[in-house]
Design an enzyme around this catalytic site. Sequence first.
Site, short mmCIF file in Angstrom:
data_model
loop_
_atom_site.label_atom_id
_atom_site.label_comp_id
_atom_site.label_asym_id
_atom_site.label_seq_id
_atom_site.Cartn_x
_atom_site.Cartn_y
_atom_site.Cartn_z
N PRO A 23 0.74 -1.06 0.00
CG PRO A 23 -0.88 -1.41 1.59
CD PRO A 23 0.27 -2.09 0.96
CD GLN A 49 -14.38 8.35 -31.67
OE1 GLN A 49 -14.17 8.25 -30.64
NE2 GLN A 49 -15.35 9.42 -32.33
CD GLU A 75 5.45 -7.28 -15.34
OE1 GLU A 75 6.55 -7.28 -15.75
OE2 GLU A 75 4.42 -8.27 -15.04
CD GLU A 83 3.72 8.40 -15.72
OE1 GLU A 83 3.56 7.37 -15.22
OE2 GLU A 83 2.95 8.85 -16.61
N1 CAA Z 1 19.05 -5.16 -12.66
C1 CAA Z 1 19.65 -5.21 -11.64
N2 CAA Z 1 19.90 -4.36 -10.68
C2 CAA Z 1 19.25 -3.36 -10.73
C3 CAA Z 1 18.45 -2.98 -11.81
C4 CAA Z 1 18.27 -3.89 -12.78
N3 CAA Z 1 17.32 -3.49 -13.95
N4 CAA Z 1 18.00 -1.68 -11.51
C5 CAA Z 1 18.52 -1.23 -10.52
N5 CAA Z 1 19.27 -2.20 -9.90
C6 CAA Z 1 20.09 -1.95 -8.69
C7 CAA Z 1 21.04 -0.59 -8.84
O1 CAA Z 1 22.43 -1.14 -9.74
C8 CAA Z 1 21.46 -0.50 -7.49
O2 CAA Z 1 22.53 -1.32 -6.99
P1 CAA Z 1 23.94 -0.74 -6.32
O3 CAA Z 1 23.16 -0.12 -4.86
O4 CAA Z 1 24.46 -2.14 -5.76
O5 CAA Z 1 24.26 -0.01 -7.11
C9 CAA Z 1 20.16 -0.91 -6.57
O6 CAA Z 1 19.55 -1.80 -7.67
C10 CAA Z 1 19.13 0.25 -6.64
O7 CAA Z 1 19.10 0.74 -7.86
P2 CAA Z 1 18.39 2.35 -7.73
O8 CAA Z 1 19.16 3.33 -6.82
O9 CAA Z 1 18.11 2.63 -9.35
O10 CAA Z 1 16.94 2.01 -7.22
P3 CAA Z 1 15.85 3.01 -6.97
O11 CAA Z 1 15.33 3.07 -5.35
O12 CAA Z 1 16.35 4.51 -7.38
O13 CAA Z 1 14.78 2.62 -8.02
C11 CAA Z 1 13.21 2.24 -9.71
C12 CAA Z 1 14.61 2.18 -9.38
C13 CAA Z 1 13.83 2.04 -11.50
C14 CAA Z 1 12.53 3.43 -9.58
C15 CAA Z 1 12.58 0.93 -9.33
O14 CAA Z 1 12.25 1.15 -7.94
C16 CAA Z 1 11.37 0.59 -10.14
O15 CAA Z 1 11.65 -0.24 -11.09
N6 CAA Z 1 10.26 0.94 -9.51
C17 CAA Z 1 8.88 0.49 -10.25
C18 CAA Z 1 8.31 -0.84 -9.36
C19 CAA Z 1 7.67 -1.71 -10.48
O16 CAA Z 1 7.73 -1.77 -11.52
N7 CAA Z 1 6.52 -2.49 -9.67
C20 CAA Z 1 6.02 -3.40 -10.44
C21 CAA Z 1 5.28 -4.41 -9.54
S1 CAA Z 1 5.10 -5.94 -9.97
C22 CAA Z 1 3.70 -5.88 -11.13
O17 CAA Z 1 2.94 -4.74 -11.45
C23 CAA Z 1 3.27 -7.19 -11.27
C24 CAA Z 1 2.06 -7.24 -11.90
O18 CAA Z 1 1.01 -6.86 -11.12
C25 CAA Z 1 1.79 -8.02 -12.91
#
Ligand code: CAA
Length: 383
Positions: free
Chosen positions: A128, A336, A363, A367
């Site tokens: 949440p 449409q 996913e 944004e």
């Molecule tokens: N692969 C591997 N590692 C990764 C990575 C990737 N693609 N992206 C980031 N990392 C690692 C980074 O290298 C970093 O590691 P280190 O600290 O060792 O350098 C660590 O992860 C943290 O990375 P960030 O500082 O970039 O992380 P952040 O907190 O700024 O977040 C974000 C990045 C892209 C915004 C991420 O939070 C994100 O993707 N948010 C969206 C969440 C999402 O997609 N949710 C979907 C839910 S599931 C769903 O929807 C399923 C369903 O219903 C069908």
Amino acid sequence: MHFQLTDDQKLIQDTAREFAQNELAPLAGKFDEEQRFPSEIVGRLAELGFMGMFVPEEFGGAGTDNLSYIIAVEEISRVCASTGVIVSVNNSLVCHPLLKFGSDEQKRRVLTPLAKGQKLGAYSLTEPGSGSDAASLRTVAVKKGDRYVLNGRKCFVTNGPNADFVLIFATIDPTKRSKGICCFIVEKGMKGFSVGTIEKKMGIRAALSCELVLDDVEVPAANLLGEEGQGFKVAMNTLDGGRNGIAAQALGIAQASLDASVRYAKERVQFGKPIAEFQAVQWMLADMKTSIDAARLLTYRAAVSKETQEYYGLETAEAKLFASHVAVDCAIKAVQIHGGAGYMHDHPVERFMRDSKITELYEGTSEIQRLVIANNVLKAAAK
Ligand code: CAA
């Protein structure tokens, strides 16, 4: 760059298309209306090998390449986007991380029945208070001997009510943000683990989503997927592939919207001729076709990149960002073109429009895809 499908890929495309048209199409509207999980269809998909497509045969999968899997999700979603995401979640969000990060024992005990479609999987990151900012999650895991005790509440879990295994992301130390997160294989029936509210949704109503409640759930250490503190990387790497599955789902919805629009425009007569003869309609069809072709190229390129590159998150983010926009745009255009009839429940374009919107949200919202793409562009420019 062009994609010439191999004979095997064409066979999978034909099989998925025939199955979807013959067995799924007659039921898709009903599943949506009744908000009913399509268990009989999932059983058939398991028989056809669609629940663990790129998993090697040794672990119960079909052993196909990744593009074949993406094409199958596209074809299934062209008929029923709910079924498309059920398949995508099981393959991309559950089988993939088990295959990549799982121990041999986890691959035999958990991955194999999932890939065979004997069991169903779900992936649970969102809470949440934690959506786009995934690292801020608050479900906690406390180590006690050879177990972890999990407490918290998850939400919007696709496949959640029906899943036998759920990958739950929890933190051993919230102050560490991403570095405190671990991934646990939580099993249906574990004491303290329960399904909360089942959500009432705008679209993909047959792919049930719910809250999951963890109340002192004792998870054996053998169910930790990957290493302690590696969970965020497991989550992100998994979503890199999952976003490709959602791009394929979006592509299927967009193609279905065009197919229905072409059929209707040729049949529907106004002002003494089929509306397909009016330029206003032709331009919409032309824009739909062009954007779908572009989305398909991005989506297939992303699928191939998973097999040719160590990091493929840029390609899958681009594919999802673009294809999801195309899905929404094509579904709106389809309504449409159908006019008032398209707004009625009897026409599937109404379902396509409702189903399309989620592809811009789950996913990672559009944004978040832009954020991932921009980070990659800026990192490349700094080199
Ligand atoms: N692969 C591997 N590692 C990764 C990575 C990737 N693609 N992206 C980031 N990392 C690692 C980074 O290298 C970093 O590691 P280190 O600290 O060792 O350098 C660590 O992860 C943290 O990375 P960030 O500082 O970039 O992380 P952040 O907190 O700024 O977040 C974000 C990045 C892209 C915004 C991420 O939070 C994100 O993707 N948010 C969206 C969440 C999402 O997609 N949710 C979907 C839910 S599931 C769903 O929807 C399923 C369903 O219903 C069908």
